[in-house]
Enzyme design. Structure first.
Site, PDB file in Angstrom:
ATOM      1  N   GLU A 481       0.873  -1.186   0.333  1.00 40.34           N
ATOM      2  CA  GLU A 481       0.217   0.320  -0.125  1.00 40.34           C
ATOM      3  C   GLU A 481       1.006   1.527  -0.387  1.00 40.34           C
ATOM      4  OE1 GLU A 481      -2.450  -0.131   3.292  1.00 40.34           O
ATOM      5  OE2 GLU A 481      -3.344  -2.706   2.612  1.00 40.34           O
ATOM      6  N   LEU A 482       2.229   1.333   0.765  1.00 42.98           N
ATOM      7  CA  LEU A 482       2.503   2.174   0.865  1.00 42.98           C
ATOM      8  C   LEU A 482       3.520   2.325  -0.876  1.00 42.98           C
ATOM      9  CD1 LEU A 482       4.329   4.997   2.738  1.00 42.98           C
ATOM     10  CD2 LEU A 482       5.751   2.657   3.034  1.00 42.98           C
TER      11      LEU A 482
END
Ligand SMILES: *[C@@H]1O[C@H](CO)[C@@H](O)[C@H](O)[C@H]1NC(C)=O
Ligand SMILES: *[C@@H]1O[C@H](CO)[C@@H](O)[C@H](O)[C@H]1NC(C)=O
Ligand SMILES: *[C@@H]1O[C@H](CO)[C@@H](O)[C@H](O)[C@H]1NC(C)=O
Ligand SMILES: *[C@@H]1O[C@H](CO)[C@@H](O)[C@H](O)[C@H]1NC(C)=O
Ligand SMILES: *[C@@H]1O[C@H](CO)[C@@H](O)[C@H](O)[C@H]1NC(C)=O
Ligand SMILES: *[C@@H]1O[C@H](CO)[C@@H](O)[C@H](O)[C@H]1NC(C)=O
Length: 602
Positions: A481-482
Site C-alpha cells: 500500500e505504501l
C-alpha cells in the site's frame, strides 16, 4: 592576666635583674674611638666561652649550656648601679640575637653591657660577659682616612683596612683580630687583611680589634668596616627594557599608566637618571612628573622603573611623543612612544549587541521549531476559506494503511495495537472530533474486489495516505500500500503521505528502493503509546498539521454528530483489556462514510 598578676611578674623580673651578681662575669674593655667626620658605627658581640671550646681541659662557665645563641642583654650605664635589660631595638641600638649594633657614635653609649644565655641553671651564674665600653672622639689628621665602607672588586686581589689604626697606609704592624658578620676570621692577623681573590662571600660587616695598653689596663680598640663586593664600572649606557613597543593604545578620557624600565650596569658612583618627557608637535619638551622605583638590584645590574600616570588621556596627548630617558655617566638612552586611540570598547559593545541579538533569534527560532505544529494549526484555523477539502475532486481526506495480516506477533507488547489505532482511534479523533473523512479498507470497502486495484483506486480518491509503520507492516504484504502510494504521490501532487512510526523497526533489505527513500523523506509522526491516545496529545496535533485544512464547522457535520455511546479512547483503551483487536468495521460502520458513497463503485 589581672593587674595584680602583672604587678607580681614585674616585681619578680625587677628582683631578678637587680639580684643579678655581675661581678662573676668575665670582663672585657672596649674602646670606641669614633671619627666625628665619618659615619661611625660599632658592634658588641656576646662572645661567651661555649661548648665549641670544650677541648680546653678546665671547666668553662658556659660549658653546660647548649644554646648560646639566645642571650639576654643588660646595660649598666656609666656611674649607675642599676642594671636594665635591653629587650627591644632603640633608635640607635639594634638588638639582633648575640649582636648589639650601635648606629650612631655618642658619648652616652658608654657603660657596661652584659650578656648571658637565656636558658641557664643557677650553677651557670658565672656564664656571662661584661663589656665595658668607653667612647672617645678621635681627631683624624690623615689626608686619606680609612673609609668605613670599602669596595672590593670581584675577581681581583685586594685588602681590607682597619679604620681605627689611623691613616690609609700599609705600614701598620699591630696584631689585629678580624671578624666577618660576627664570626672570627683571623686572630692575631695583620692590617690590612690581604685577600687573594675577592668572592661574593667577602661582602659583609667586618670588625677589627687590636689591643692598646697603658700602665694600668688594656683596652680592645674596635672598629667596624662595611665591605661591599662590586664589579667593574660599566662601559655602557643604560638599556631601556620597557616600553618595548612604539605605540600604545589609550582610551580618551581614561587614566593611563606608562612604564619605563631601564637596566643600569654597575657603577661605583651610581647616579642614574630616569625620567619621562613629552614632546608636542612644536618640538617643545616638557618634563613629566613620574614615580621612580628600583625593581631589581643585583651586583651587576640595577633595574629602575619610572611610572608615568596620566590622569586622563586627552586628544592632545594623542599628538604628543612620550619619551623615556635614562642616563648614567657613560651616556643616555631614549625610547619614544605614541598613543593611539583605542576603538576596542565600542567594538566590544557592537559585538556584544550582535551576540545578544543572535542568541535572541536562536531562542525564538527554537521556540518556533518546538511549537511549529501548534502555530501552523493556529494559522490554519484563521484561514478557513482555504479549505482544501472542498475542491480537487477527492472524496476522502485520508486513507489509513496499517498491518492487517501480521499484527498478531507483536500485539501483546503494547496496550494499543496498530489495528486499534487505525480502526478505532483514527476515526474517533479525526472523523468524530475534527470532521475528516477517512477511508479504512476493512471498514469501508466491501470485500470481493481485487485488493491491489482497490488500493490504487482509494489512494487516487484520497488527499492523504496515513501509513502506520511497524515491524509487521514493513515485513508484511501491507507495505504494498505504501509502495503504491509513493508511486501515485510522485504523479499526483494533491496526494500527500504521512508516516506514523507506530513501533520502531529495521528496514528489511527486501524493501523496494523507492519505499526506502520515502521512509527517509516523508513526514513522520511518532506514536508514543498511551501518551498519544488523548485527542489533545501532540501526536494528534502533528497528524492534524499534516492533514488538509479542515475545521469542525467546515465538515459535513453528519459524522461528528453521529451518536456515540462511549468514547473509544476513554473506555476501550483504559478499561478494556487491550490484548484482542476490536473487530473492525462493526460499531463504527456508518452508511454515510465516504468510502461507501455512491461516487465510488466497488
Ligand atoms: C657577688 O659575687 C661575688 C663573688 O663572685 C661576691 O664576692 C659578692 O659578694 C657578690 N655580691 C653580691 C651583692 O651578692
Ligand atoms: C631589631 O631589628 C632587627 C632588624 O632591624 C631585627 O632583625 C631584630 O629582630 C630586632 N630585634 C628586636 C628585639 O626587636
Ligand atoms: C641578624 O643576624 C642574622 C644572623 O644571626 C643576620 O643574618 C641578619 O642579617 C641580622 N640582621 C640585621 C638587621 O643585622
Ligand atoms: C707608666 O709607668 C711608667 C713607669 O713604670 C711611667 O714612667 C710612665 O709615666 C707611666 N705612663 C703613664 C701614661 O701613666
Ligand atoms: C669606577 O668609577 C669610579 C668613578 O665613578 C672610580 O672612582 C673607580 O675607581 C672606578 N672603578 C673601577 C674598578 O674602574
Ligand atoms: C644624550 O646623549 C647624546 C649623545 O648620545 C647627547 O648629545 C645629548 O646631549 C644627551 N642628552 C642629555 C640630556 O644629556
Amino acid at each position: 592576666m589581672s593587674y595584680w598578676g602583672w604587678m607580681f611578674l614585674w616585681l619578680v623580673i625587677g628582683e631578678r635583674s637587680k639580684g643579678f651578681n655581675i661581678s662573676g662575669c668575665s670582663t672585657k674593655r672596649f674602646l670606641w674611638t669614633y671619627s666625628a667626620k665619618a659615619e661611625d658605627e660599632f658592634v658588641l658581640l656576646c662572645d661567651l666561652p661555649g661548648p665549641k671550646q670544650s677541648h680546653v681541659p678546665e671547666r668553662l662557665p658556659c660549658s653546660g649550656i647548649k644554646d648560646l645563641s639566645d642571650v639576654q642583654w643588660y646595660l649598666q650605664p656609666q656611674n649607675e648601679d642599676t642594671l636594665r635589660e635591653i629587650t627591644k631595638n632603640y633608635s640607635h641600638i639594634l638588638l639582633n640575637k648575640t649582636t648589639l649594633r650601635f648606629l650612631t657614635a655618642e658619648m652616652n653609649n658608654a657603660g657596661s653591657y652584659i650578656c648571658r644565655p637565656r636558658a641557664r641553671s643557677p650553677s651557670d651564674e658565672a656564664c656571662c660577659v661584661r663589656m665595658d665600653l668607653a667612647v672617645e672622639p678621635r681627631t683624624d689628621t690623615c689626608v686619606h682616612p680609612v673609609p668605613r665602607t670599602q669596595f672590593l672588586t670581584l675577581g681581583t686581589t685586594d685588602s681590607i683596612y682597619c679604620p681605627s689604626l689611623g691613616c690609609h697606609s700599609d705600614a701598620q704592624s699591630a696584631e689585629v683580630t678580624w671578624y666577618r658578620n660576627g664570626q672570627l676570621v683571623s686572630e692575631k692577623g695583620s692590617n690590612p687583611m690581604q685577600l687573594d681573590e675577592i668572592y661574593d662571600f667577602h661582602e659583609g660587616t667586618y670588625i677589627c680589634d687590636h689591643t692598646r695598653s697603658d700602665n694600668t689596663s688594656a683596652w680592645t680598640v674596635r672598629a667596624v668596616v662595611q665591605v661591599r663586593t662590586i664589579v667593574k664600572n660599566t662601559t655602557l649606557q643604560p638599556d631601556i627594557l620597557r616600553p618595548d613597543k612604539d605605540t600604545l593604545e589609550a582610551e580618551l578620557g581614561k587614566p593611563l599608566t606608562i612604564h619605563c624600565k631601564a637596566r643600569f650596569g654597575f657603577e661605583k658612583d651610581f647616579k642614574p637618571v630616569i625620567r619621562w618627557y613629552s614632546k608636542d608637535s612644536d618640538q617643545k619638551l616638557e618634563i613629566l612628573t613620574a614615580e621612580g622605583r628600583s625593581v631589581q638590584d643585583t651586583v651587576e645590574n640595577k633595574d629602575i622603573e619610572c611610572v608615568l600616570h596620566l590622569k586622563e588621556v586627552t586628544r592632545s596627548d594623542l599628538h604628543k611623543t612620550f619619551i623615556c630617558f635614562a642616563q648614567n655617566s657613560i651616556g643616555n638612552t631614549t625610547r619614544s612612544i605614541h598613543l593611539k586611540e583605542k576603538k576596542g570598547v565600542l567594538f566590544l559593545y557592537v559585538l556584544l549587541g550582535t551576540v545578544a541579538t543572535l542568541v535572541g533569534m536562536l531562542a525564538a527560532g527554537a521556540a518556533l521549531f518546538t511549537y511549529r505544529t501548534e502555530i501552523a494549526l493556529l494559522c490554519r484555523a484563521c484561514r478557513r476559506s482555504k479549505d482544501e477539502a472542498l475542491g480537487g475532486g477527492k472524496e476522502f481526506d485520508a486513507f489509513i494503511s496499517y498491518a492487517k495480516w501480521g499484527s498478531f506477533e507483536s500485539e501483546t507488547a503494547s496496550p494499543v495495537s496498530e489495528e486499534d489505532l487505525a480502526l478505532n482511534l483514527f476515526p474517533e479523533v479525526l472523523e468524530n472530533k475534527y470532521g475528516y473523512t477517512l477511508c479504512l479498507l476493512e471498514r469501508d470497502v466491501s470485500p470481493g474486489g481485487v485488493y491491489t486495484e482497490d488500493i490504487v483506486r482509494i489512494l487516487k480518491k484520497s488527499r492523504r495516505g496515513i501509513f502506520i509503520l511497524s515491524p509487521s507492516y514493513v515485513n508484511g504484504p501491507s507495505v504494498f500500500e505504501l509502495q503504491a502510494a509513493v508511486n501515485l504521490a510522485l504523479q499526483d501532487r494533491t496526494l500527500k503521505l504521512i508516516l506514523v512510526q507506530f513501533r520502531s523497526f529495521q528496514e528489511p533489505e527486501s524493501l523496494p528502493h523507492l519505499v526506502m527513500k520515502a521512509l527517509r523523506a516523508l513526514p513522520t509522526v511518532t506514536w508514543r503509546g498511551l501518551r498519544s491516545v488523548p485527542p489533545s496529545s501532540r501526536f494528534w496535533a502533528q497528524i492534524r498539521y499534516h492533514m488538509p485544512v479542515k475545521t469542525r464547522k467546515d465538515s459535513r457535520g453528519t459524522i461528528s454528530k453521529l451518536p456515540r455511546e462511549h468514547s473509544y479512547w476513554k473506555d476501550s483503551v483504559k478499561q478494556k483489556p487491550l490484548g484482542g483487536a476490536p473487530s473492525p468495521g462493526n460499531e463504527h460502520r456508518s452508511p454515510e462514510l465516504p468510502c461507501s458513497s455512491g461516487e465510488l463503485t466497488w
